[in-house]
Design a protein around this motif. Structure first.
Motif: not given
Length: 141
Positions: A77-86, A88-89
């Motif tokens: 899980a990643v906070l919505p505000s921290a997504r699309r920054r890699g 999770a990977l």
């Protein structure tokens, strides 16, 4: 991609933050999403819960469980505000590295099949959907 977070084991005092992150991230609630269950995980497998920390706060989690035979991932899980920054990977890669060091050879991710972004993430991470396997669950009282 330059790492945007530091991935490290979670600590018992961070349990409330982790549970709040799961809610904020829109994770489907489970029967073990409570302080007692998460504290038990940390007591029995202190390094199973990994957190991603960025800008002084926890922004992501993954549970990388190893029972000596199989390895499973839960609660990526990643906070919505921290997504699309890699992030999770980054969590997946660090969890894989740690599990491989313990001897794990096969890794499985428990993923809600109707959650398209989660499915896409695991596919992007190099995982395949094993249609031969079904998950059967029972909740104990």
């Amino acid at each position: 991609m330059t790492p945007s977070a530091v991935v490290r084991p979670g600590r018992p005092e961070e349990v409330p933050v982790v549970l709040g992150l799961w809610r904020a991230a829109g994770s489907v609630p489970g029967v073990s999403d409570d302080p007692v269950s998460l504290e038990r995980l940390l007591e029995t497998s202190a390094d199973a819960l990994l957190v991603a920390e960025a800008d002084g706060r926890i922004v992501g989690t993954i549970i990388a469980a190893w029972d000596g035979w199989r390895a499973n991932f839960y609660r990526l899980a990643v906070l919505p505000s921290a997504r699309r920054r890699g992030i999770a990977l980054q969590l997946v890669n660090e969890a894989e590295r740690r599990l491989a060091a313990k001897g794990a050879r096969r890794l499985s991710a428990i993923v809600m099949s109707e959650h398209d972004p989660a499915v896409a993430l695991w596919l992007a991470a190099g995982y395949t959907h094993d249609t031969r396997v079904g998950r059967y669950v029972r909740t104990l009282p």
